[in-house]
Design an enzyme around this catalytic site. Sequence first.
Site, PDB file in Angstrom:
ATOM      1  N   ARG A   1       0.830  -1.207   0.000  1.00  0.00           N
ATOM      2  CA  ARG A   1       0.000   0.000   0.000  1.00  0.00           C
ATOM      3  C   ARG A   1       0.866   1.260   0.000  1.00  0.00           C
ATOM      4  NH1 ARG A   1      -4.933  -0.540   4.235  1.00  0.00           N
ATOM      5  NH2 ARG A   1      -3.623   0.457   5.769  1.00  0.00           N
TER       6      ARG A   1
ATOM      7  N   LYS B   1      11.322  -0.600   6.492  1.00  0.00           N
ATOM      8  CA  LYS B   1      11.715  -1.438   7.630  1.00  0.00           C
ATOM      9  C   LYS B   1      10.493  -2.251   8.053  1.00  0.00           C
ATOM     10  CE  LYS B   1      11.361  -1.560  11.851  1.00  0.00           C
ATOM     11  NZ  LYS B   1      11.194  -2.995  12.088  1.00  0.00           N
TER      12      LYS B   1
ATOM     13  N   GLY C   1       1.241   1.000  12.467  1.00  0.00           N
ATOM     14  CA  GLY C   1       1.554   0.256  13.686  1.00  0.00           C
ATOM     15  C   GLY C   1       0.786   0.823  14.852  1.00  0.00           C
TER      16      GLY C   1
ATOM     17  N   GLU D   1      -0.783   5.464  10.260  1.00  0.00           N
ATOM     18  CA  GLU D   1      -1.930   4.532  10.242  1.00  0.00           C
ATOM     19  C   GLU D   1      -1.831   3.732  11.526  1.00  0.00           C
ATOM     20  OE1 GLU D   1      -4.323   4.154   7.987  1.00  0.00           O
ATOM     21  OE2 GLU D   1      -3.569   5.411   6.377  1.00  0.00           O
TER      22      GLU D   1
ATOM     23  N   ARG E   1     -10.777 -12.386  11.180  1.00  0.00           N
ATOM     24  CA  ARG E   1      -9.716 -12.324  10.182  1.00  0.00           C
ATOM     25  C   ARG E   1      -8.393 -12.183  10.922  1.00  0.00           C
ATOM     26  NH1 ARG E   1      -9.443  -7.602   5.986  1.00  0.00           N
ATOM     27  NH2 ARG E   1      -7.970  -8.434   4.463  1.00  0.00           N
TER      28      ARG E   1
ATOM     29  N   CYS F   1      -6.305  -3.974  12.468  1.00  0.00           N
ATOM     30  CA  CYS F   1      -6.615  -2.674  13.063  1.00  0.00           C
ATOM     31  C   CYS F   1      -8.083  -2.303  12.908  1.00  0.00           C
ATOM     32  CB  CYS F   1      -5.743  -1.599  12.429  1.00  0.00           C
ATOM     33  SG  CYS F   1      -5.865  -1.607  10.647  1.00  0.00           S
TER      34      CYS F   1
ATOM     35  N   GLU G   1      -7.611  -1.856  22.409  1.00  0.00           N
ATOM     36  CA  GLU G   1      -7.651  -2.653  21.187  1.00  0.00           C
ATOM     37  C   GLU G   1      -7.309  -4.082  21.604  1.00  0.00           C
ATOM     38  OE1 GLU G   1      -4.471  -1.590  18.518  1.00  0.00           O
ATOM     39  OE2 GLU G   1      -5.691  -2.006  16.773  1.00  0.00           O
TER      40      GLU G   1
HETATM   41  P1  NAP Z   1       4.218  -1.664  16.571  1.00  0.00           P
HETATM   42  O1  NAP Z   1       4.761  -2.344  17.749  1.00  0.00           O
HETATM   43  O2  NAP Z   1       3.939  -0.231  16.646  1.00  0.00           O
HETATM   44  O3  NAP Z   1       5.233  -1.986  15.386  1.00  0.00           O
HETATM   45  C1  NAP Z   1       5.035  -1.546  14.065  1.00  0.00           C
HETATM   46  C2  NAP Z   1       6.376  -1.349  13.397  1.00  0.00           C
HETATM   47  O4  NAP Z   1       7.094  -0.336  14.093  1.00  0.00           O
HETATM   48  C3  NAP Z   1       7.273  -2.585  13.425  1.00  0.00           C
HETATM   49  O5  NAP Z   1       8.033  -2.604  12.252  1.00  0.00           O
HETATM   50  C4  NAP Z   1       8.146  -2.321  14.635  1.00  0.00           C
HETATM   51  O6  NAP Z   1       9.388  -2.997  14.617  1.00  0.00           O
HETATM   52  C5  NAP Z   1       8.370  -0.823  14.483  1.00  0.00           C
HETATM   53  N1  NAP Z   1       8.785  -0.146  15.702  1.00  0.00           N
HETATM   54  C6  NAP Z   1       8.518  -0.464  16.988  1.00  0.00           C
HETATM   55  N2  NAP Z   1       9.078   0.451  17.812  1.00  0.00           N
HETATM   56  C7  NAP Z   1       9.707   1.362  17.026  1.00  0.00           C
HETATM   57  C8  NAP Z   1      10.469   2.545  17.273  1.00  0.00           C
HETATM   58  N3  NAP Z   1      10.685   2.996  18.506  1.00  0.00           N
HETATM   59  N4  NAP Z   1      10.952   3.214  16.219  1.00  0.00           N
HETATM   60  C9  NAP Z   1      10.736   2.788  14.955  1.00  0.00           C
HETATM   61  N5  NAP Z   1      10.037   1.682  14.663  1.00  0.00           N
HETATM   62  C10 NAP Z   1       9.518   0.989  15.680  1.00  0.00           C
HETATM   63  O7  NAP Z   1       2.854  -2.317  16.103  1.00  0.00           O
HETATM   64  P2  NAP Z   1       2.534  -3.846  15.867  1.00  0.00           P
HETATM   65  O8  NAP Z   1       2.299  -4.478  17.196  1.00  0.00           O
HETATM   66  O9  NAP Z   1       3.556  -4.456  14.988  1.00  0.00           O
HETATM   67  O10 NAP Z   1       1.190  -3.756  15.019  1.00  0.00           O
HETATM   68  C11 NAP Z   1      -0.039  -3.712  15.603  1.00  0.00           C
HETATM   69  C12 NAP Z   1      -0.593  -2.301  15.626  1.00  0.00           C
HETATM   70  O11 NAP Z   1      -0.648  -1.778  14.306  1.00  0.00           O
HETATM   71  C13 NAP Z   1      -2.016  -2.283  16.121  1.00  0.00           C
HETATM   72  O12 NAP Z   1      -2.208  -1.203  16.982  1.00  0.00           O
HETATM   73  C14 NAP Z   1      -2.817  -2.094  14.842  1.00  0.00           C
HETATM   74  O13 NAP Z   1      -4.077  -1.528  15.036  1.00  0.00           O
HETATM   75  C15 NAP Z   1      -1.916  -1.231  14.040  1.00  0.00           C
HETATM   76  N6  NAP Z   1      -2.250  -1.317  12.618  1.00  0.00           N
HETATM   77  C16 NAP Z   1      -2.807  -0.226  12.021  1.00  0.00           C
HETATM   78  C17 NAP Z   1      -3.181  -0.281  10.674  1.00  0.00           C
HETATM   79  C18 NAP Z   1      -3.802   0.900  10.003  1.00  0.00           C
HETATM   80  O14 NAP Z   1      -3.852   0.917   8.777  1.00  0.00           O
HETATM   81  N7  NAP Z   1      -4.297   1.900  10.725  1.00  0.00           N
HETATM   82  C19 NAP Z   1      -2.938  -1.441   9.942  1.00  0.00           C
HETATM   83  C20 NAP Z   1      -2.359  -2.524  10.574  1.00  0.00           C
HETATM   84  C21 NAP Z   1      -2.003  -2.445  11.919  1.00  0.00           C
HETATM   85  P3  NAP Z   1       9.552  -4.371  15.464  1.00  0.00           P
HETATM   86  O15 NAP Z   1       8.641  -5.348  14.834  1.00  0.00           O
HETATM   87  O16 NAP Z   1      10.972  -4.716  15.343  1.00  0.00           O
HETATM   88  O17 NAP Z   1       9.133  -4.048  16.875  1.00  0.00           O
END
Ligand code: NAP
Length: 476
Positions: free
Chosen positions: A156, A171, A225, A247, A275, A281, A378
């Site tokens: 996307r 990344k 994220g 997002e 799903r 999210c 969430e």
């Molecule tokens: P996350 O912990 O925020 O991680 C997302 C990405 O950020 C990963 O690549 C992670 O790397 C990286 N990251 C973590 N800490 C960071 C930092 N301090 N600096 C830079 N990058 C950093 O989220 P997640 O647990 O993977 O994903 C779940 C979340 O994403 C949920 O809240 C979900 O709702 C949201 N989400 C939102 C959408 C949308 O379109 N709005 C779509 C999908 C998911 P690492 O994996 O190495 O920690």
Amino acid sequence: MTKAFVDGQWLAPKSGDQFSVSDPATGNEITLLSDCGIHETEMAIDAAHNAFPAWSRKSPYERSNFLSKIADLLTKNADKIAPIITLENGKPYKEAFGEVLYSASYFKWFAEEAVRIYGDTIPTRSASSKATATKHPIGVCAAITPWNFPLAMLARKAGAALAAGCTLVAKPAEDTPLSALTLAKIFEEADLTNGVFNVLPASSPVEIGKVLTTHPKIKKVSFTGSTDVGRILYTQSAPSLKKLSLELGGNAPFIVFESADIDLAVKGLMQAKFRNAGQTCICANRIFVHKNVRDKFVSKLSEKVSKLKVGNGFSEETMIGPLINSAAMKKVSSLLEDAVSKNANIITGGQKSPAGDLFFSPTIISNLNSDMEIAREEIFGPIIPIFEFDAEQEATIAANATDYGLAAYIYTEQLSQAWRVSDALEFGMVGINETQISDAAAPFGGINQSGFGREGSKYGLDDYLEIKYRLFGNLR
Ligand code: NAP
């Protein structure tokens, strides 16, 4: 595909560091991958920066053809790519296959949008002047993506960025870097120009995130994220005033009104909730059901939920795969424990599944109140919390009682109610009698603590473009 993809080459970090990626269904190690750090991030930024002039000057039709090629290659190789997603993410194969096609649809969409980046001519006050507004790629962009749609969330961003004429440094999440590297392989097969698209697998995101949000050659950061990490990136980007798209998380309400088609609502909820084992999210997170249809709805829902098969995503009958890691399991279990300790009723499920360490049984709970953590957070797991309401306004107020604002769903057969309630809901996206809201043509994104910016749709390119105003004066 165990190395980083930088400047069109597969690169092993000088440090020789590696990290392990494992299958959440079995806990088995899949492979060891190059662990990138600051040095490789700077190399990738330089490569993207060097590639930018040539890529941005290509005609939109050339960029469009290239993106179409990516869409075709993804589609053609869907049966080879889907197992990689299932292996590292755990989602059922059918969902993984769907994710590959969904990813391809973004490249196809942005291939089509690339040739529709129009500007304006602006009427001027003087007869001897002409004014225009034209759109230009913003420059080198960074993408930081989550594990729950390891291919689609990157597709996307990459589709839009490259269509606009930007180059990208990505990344992916530590748990699921193989899908992003597979996309890099597809780019390689499509004869990508060096440095246009770079992927940095890494186990420690903090330092890389700091480089991406502060480096002067990066002009925009697109992040998908959690809200907590989004805030960190926002803060880090402030000194250099980098353009951002965030997002972030959601807390979607799903409202079933008295007039609703109950079978349709049950079907919609099953799709919206389970799903990716409840780890999306836009998953329905809080279910509000009118008191007069509550028993009928819960009874039909329970029947369906009790039939869901939990297991390894490679098994054909599996409908619910594992949670992504032990932290996710801990969070889901603790939300449930908190609710039960405050008198919630378990209607079905309510415990870990015997399928393995990271599997959770699909669960329905009721007798809830707003003091429970599950009412505010969430969930990101296969739990359905049922709240009851009487008046329409009560449901709308409860639905809006969250800091998030990503997706919301309503089920009603009354047209006026559908307009009224969807107007009142403070969310970026509202599904009315439908939960399958994601589409390349749709402006995907949230408001409030769910972030800003839109991905997909005709608006998806805007975040990767700058507007240049030109005034030609004293024309003779
Ligand atoms: P996350 O912990 O925020 O991680 C997302 C990405 O950020 C990963 O690549 C992670 O790397 C990286 N990251 C973590 N800490 C960071 C930092 N301090 N600096 C830079 N990058 C950093 O989220 P997640 O647990 O993977 O994903 C779940 C979340 O994403 C949920 O809240 C979900 O709702 C949201 N989400 C939102 C959408 C949308 O379109 N709005 C779509 C999908 C998911 P690492 O994996 O190495 O920690």
